[in-house]
Scaffold this active site. Sequence first.
Site, PDB file in Angstrom:
ATOM      1  N   GLU A   1      -5.910 -27.755 -16.486  1.00 24.73           N
ATOM      2  CA  GLU A   1      -4.717 -27.382 -16.169  1.00 24.73           C
ATOM      3  C   GLU A   1      -4.677 -26.504 -14.888  1.00 24.73           C
ATOM      4  O   GLU A   1      -6.167 -26.318 -14.279  1.00 24.73           O
ATOM      5  CB  GLU A   1      -4.380 -26.432 -17.134  1.00 24.73           C
ATOM      6  CG  GLU A   1      -5.100 -26.442 -18.658  1.00 24.73           C
ATOM      7  CD  GLU A   1      -5.385 -25.202 -19.703  1.00 24.73           C
ATOM      8  OE1 GLU A   1      -5.422 -24.176 -18.955  1.00 24.73           O
ATOM      9  OE2 GLU A   1      -5.690 -25.045 -20.993  1.00 24.73           O
TER      10      GLU A   1
ATOM     11  N   LYS B   1      -5.680 -23.893 -12.665  1.00 23.95           N
ATOM     12  CA  LYS B   1      -5.696 -22.286 -12.164  1.00 23.95           C
ATOM     13  C   LYS B   1      -4.485 -21.327 -11.720  1.00 23.95           C
ATOM     14  O   LYS B   1      -4.873 -21.491 -10.599  1.00 23.95           O
ATOM     15  CB  LYS B   1      -6.954 -22.597 -11.642  1.00 23.95           C
ATOM     16  CG  LYS B   1      -7.720 -20.868 -12.392  1.00 23.95           C
ATOM     17  CD  LYS B   1      -9.151 -20.813 -11.809  1.00 23.95           C
ATOM     18  CE  LYS B   1      -9.654 -18.976 -11.505  1.00 23.95           C
ATOM     19  NZ  LYS B   1      -9.300 -17.886 -11.566  1.00 23.95           N
TER      20      LYS B   1
ATOM     21  N   ASP C   1      -2.852 -18.529  -9.662  1.00 19.42           N
ATOM     22  CA  ASP C   1      -2.968 -17.958  -8.825  1.00 19.42           C
ATOM     23  C   ASP C   1      -2.057 -16.276  -9.508  1.00 19.42           C
ATOM     24  O   ASP C   1      -0.988 -16.024  -8.466  1.00 19.42           O
ATOM     25  CB  ASP C   1      -3.363 -18.386  -6.974  1.00 19.42           C
ATOM     26  CG  ASP C   1      -4.486 -17.013  -6.787  1.00 19.42           C
ATOM     27  OD1 ASP C   1      -4.811 -15.823  -7.261  1.00 19.42           O
ATOM     28  OD2 ASP C   1      -4.319 -17.753  -5.394  1.00 19.42           O
TER      29      ASP C   1
ATOM     30  N   TYR D   1      -1.275 -20.327 -21.760  1.00 19.14           N
ATOM     31  CA  TYR D   1      -2.856 -21.109 -21.211  1.00 19.14           C
ATOM     32  C   TYR D   1      -3.374 -21.281 -22.704  1.00 19.14           C
ATOM     33  O   TYR D   1      -4.659 -21.406 -22.856  1.00 19.14           O
ATOM     34  CB  TYR D   1      -4.033 -20.738 -19.780  1.00 19.14           C
ATOM     35  CG  TYR D   1      -4.115 -19.986 -19.907  1.00 19.14           C
ATOM     36  CD1 TYR D   1      -4.882 -19.530 -20.303  1.00 19.14           C
ATOM     37  CD2 TYR D   1      -3.636 -19.802 -18.587  1.00 19.14           C
ATOM     38  CE1 TYR D   1      -5.321 -18.222 -19.998  1.00 19.14           C
ATOM     39  CE2 TYR D   1      -3.660 -17.884 -17.767  1.00 19.14           C
ATOM     40  CZ  TYR D   1      -4.570 -17.247 -18.680  1.00 19.14           C
ATOM     41  OH  TYR D   1      -5.519 -16.638 -18.043  1.00 19.14           O
TER      42      TYR D   1
ATOM     43  N   LYS E   1     -12.065 -24.493  -8.084  1.00 14.30           N
ATOM     44  CA  LYS E   1     -12.140 -24.377  -7.218  1.00 14.30           C
ATOM     45  C   LYS E   1     -11.777 -25.012  -5.772  1.00 14.30           C
ATOM     46  O   LYS E   1     -12.198 -26.123  -5.881  1.00 14.30           O
ATOM     47  CB  LYS E   1     -12.662 -22.587  -6.950  1.00 14.30           C
ATOM     48  CG  LYS E   1     -13.081 -22.239  -7.861  1.00 14.30           C
ATOM     49  CD  LYS E   1     -12.129 -21.284  -8.436  1.00 14.30           C
ATOM     50  CE  LYS E   1     -12.165 -19.707  -7.420  1.00 14.30           C
ATOM     51  NZ  LYS E   1     -11.650 -18.742  -7.572  1.00 14.30           N
TER      52      LYS E   1
ATOM     53  N   CYS F   1       7.145 -23.341  33.680  1.00 17.19           N
ATOM     54  CA  CYS F   1       6.492 -24.127  32.696  1.00 17.19           C
ATOM     55  C   CYS F   1       5.377 -23.929  32.631  1.00 17.19           C
ATOM     56  O   CYS F   1       4.240 -24.399  34.123  1.00 17.19           O
ATOM     57  CB  CYS F   1       7.053 -25.445  33.082  1.00 17.19           C
ATOM     58  SG  CYS F   1       6.156 -26.703  32.951  1.00 17.19           S
TER      59      CYS F   1
HETATM   60  S1  IVH Z   1      -8.305 -20.147 -19.545  1.00 22.42           S
HETATM   61  C1  IVH Z   1     -12.407 -18.085 -21.887  1.00 22.42           C
HETATM   62  N1  IVH Z   1      -6.810 -21.224 -18.207  1.00 22.42           N
HETATM   63  O1  IVH Z   1      -8.320 -17.086 -14.883  1.00 22.42           O
HETATM   64  C2  IVH Z   1     -11.277 -18.751 -20.906  1.00 22.42           C
HETATM   65  N2  IVH Z   1      -8.064 -19.263 -16.897  1.00 22.42           N
HETATM   66  O2  IVH Z   1     -11.658 -16.507 -14.114  1.00 22.42           O
HETATM   67  C3  IVH Z   1     -10.536 -17.676 -20.487  1.00 22.42           C
HETATM   68  N3  IVH Z   1      -6.592 -18.647 -14.883  1.00 22.42           N
HETATM   69  O3  IVH Z   1      -8.959 -14.391 -15.246  1.00 22.42           O
HETATM   70  C4  IVH Z   1      -9.048 -18.162 -19.379  1.00 22.42           C
HETATM   71  N4  IVH Z   1      -5.296 -19.827 -15.246  1.00 22.42           N
HETATM   72  O4  IVH Z   1      -5.904 -15.092 -15.472  1.00 22.42           O
HETATM   73  C5  IVH Z   1      -7.701 -20.160 -18.341  1.00 22.42           C
HETATM   74  N5  IVH Z   1      -5.130 -22.220 -17.123  1.00 22.42           N
HETATM   75  C6  IVH Z   1      -5.695 -21.366 -16.804  1.00 22.42           C
HETATM   76  C7  IVH Z   1      -5.742 -20.515 -16.021  1.00 22.42           C
HETATM   77  C8  IVH Z   1      -6.966 -19.016 -16.264  1.00 22.42           C
HETATM   78  C9  IVH Z   1      -5.797 -18.750 -15.082  1.00 22.42           C
HETATM   79  C10 IVH Z   1      -7.096 -17.429 -14.804  1.00 22.42           C
HETATM   80  C11 IVH Z   1      -7.166 -15.855 -15.459  1.00 22.42           C
HETATM   81  C12 IVH Z   1      -8.615 -15.475 -15.771  1.00 22.42           C
HETATM   82  C13 IVH Z   1      -9.093 -16.481 -14.841  1.00 22.42           C
HETATM   83  C14 IVH Z   1     -10.699 -16.819 -15.928  1.00 22.42           C
END
Ligand code: IVH
Length: 683
Positions: free
Chosen positions: A123, A125, A127, A234, A323, A417
């Site tokens: 998925e 991540k 922001d 998520y 990342k 120029c």
């Molecule tokens: S799962 C135990 N899925 O990333 C797992 N986190 O450092 C919990 N985040 O603060 C997180 N997209 O806010 C998960 N598709 C995603 C995410 C996601 C963004 C953020 C989340 C968390 C940080 C994890």
Amino acid sequence: MTTPSKDNPSKVKAQREVEALRREILQHNYRYYVLDDPEIPDAEWDRLLQRLRELEAEHPDLVTSDSPTQRVGAAPAEEFAEVRHRIPMLSLDNAFADEDVLNFDRRARQRLGTEREFAYSAEPKLDGLAISVTFEDGVLVRAATRGDGTTGEDVTANVRTIASLPLRLRGRAPKLLEVRGEVFMPIAGFERMNAEAAARGDKVFVNPRNAAAGSLRQLDPRVTATRPLELFAYAVGVVEGITLPSRHSEILQQLRDWGLRVCPEARVVQGVEGCLDYYRDIGARRARLPYQIDGVVYKVDDLDAQRDLGFVSRAPRWAIAHKFPADEALTVLREVEFQVGRTGALTPVARLEPVFVGGVTVSNATLHNMDEIERKDVHIGDTVVVRRAGDVIPEVARVLPERRPAGARVPKLPECCPVCRSPIERDADAAVARCTGGYRCSAQRKEQLRHFASRRALDIEGLGEKIVDQLVEANLVAAPSDLFALDATTLAALDRMGEKSADNLRAAIDRARSTTLPRFLFALGIREVGESTAAALARHFGDLDALAAADLETVQQVPDVGPVVASRVVEFFADQNNRDELDRLRKAGVRWPAEAKREVGEQPLAGLTFVLTGTLEALSRDAAEDALRALGAKAAGSVSKKTSYLVAGADAGSKLRKAEELGVPILDEAALLRVLQTKRPPG
Ligand code: IVH
């Protein structure tokens, strides 16, 4: 739910209608936000909500907290209450290199003693900010920020204002359900909001993440309600009264069925190779996603395996965040310099304190034009946000006026120029400043040669930027016609040129002699004459002499050629220097077959402007544009109110968004192919 009052028939009727309206609105929200497939026009939805408002105003005792009219209920708060998370909200370990991901996968499989590869849920991540939203018997009762992972802040009143988040779950809801997800601000909404704030003289946000955080931490939910926030779910936290499926991907589907939005890019992939492929695919499309992401997350899909793997300190062993290099960074604007383009237009370029962004070190970024500098309120000395997304040219996205040092200067347009010292003039609309040096300006000569040789013009492969610079600086080439006189020995003497590449370039120049009239006209670089206009002129006049002899009125008869373009064309051919250069080009052997003149009746798409975006399967975008032009249509590069149709291929991004915003009709590839086959306008 309210208990029906038996003794008042009009009340019973109102209550039935209220409940039916709420169900209907919930279902339409699901179609609109989750399935992305609305069934009714927005105005009809507005009407349903309005009717519900009326009924609730007549019967205040029918109002419930999960009614869609009750998004902005609470009055401003003094402060946020604390919420303890029954299950801690953890964070993720980060991976930066492929190798980190390979190690993560290997360790996880070793721990479970398995050789078989895992299926992963991959998925983006997002922001934004992590959020926990609790539903009791399907009704939203609480929303809390992550805080330190154990205790967060109660932001229920604010989260309720997120229009796409249901206040009541669809279908059969569990007794207790805690949904976890990310609150974020889509880029388009962020830019709109910042532009409005700047216009009012208010503070602008540095990036969508800060804007989302600031919006969520507003004490007055009425303010939050005006902010374009979204929520993607998520995961689930606490659950009671239901047995959940056994795979993470199935939970995501269950969340969708309940009416929650889940990121549409989530996929199940096989093994670590599947993860890395996903990372590269999303990475390539990152700049075109409508929201900011800072990486991707891989989660072992099997929940039993997740349980067996467990946690170390604050992060799970079954998930990792991979990342991306940051695509925005702060740096200092040292100086603004001006580059001279093909038509003499001056482009302000930011010289920056070097900064690592989007995976490379950036020390120059475009500032587009003087209007842009003014609009963004750029001063030399400012701390600026530099953005480099995908393969896009780095740009100064915005400045942080609060960090402006004393003595910061407004960039000034030079008086002459910077390359040839000719006077500068401003276009009528003043947005563009130009060098008046024309061919006397070496910068313009270089750019003109690059344009002449470019792929969509005469397509001379191997005549790169550095080669052009050398040819012009050594006075070997002053005008395009000089290219044809270059011999392989002269070329081989240039820097970075071997004998072999000199021969190849010589051959490419020879091949460029036979071209087509539309390409040749485009290659001339007449101002305002892009590919579409070049094609229209070629079709109308059939050959160069007829066009060169035409007066203003005749040129204006060409479809889509207005007075400005026509006067540019006439001016170009009236100029003796240009006529001489055309003679030299013909003497050098440049030629093209005469163009079949086509009557207007054979141009079924005359007057229509198409914009193509995304990837097409059956044909290249270039070929599709040529085919549309051959039927009399214009093919433009950017979407505006004048666009008749947007053709959206796979992975269409910002142009698609813009078209949707402007209400431009959108065609898919199949519809485009029908147009080309039937030679009829769409519909
Ligand atoms: S799962 C135990 N899925 O990333 C797992 N986190 O450092 C919990 N985040 O603060 C997180 N997209 O806010 C998960 N598709 C995603 C995410 C996601 C963004 C953020 C989340 C968390 C940080 C994890």
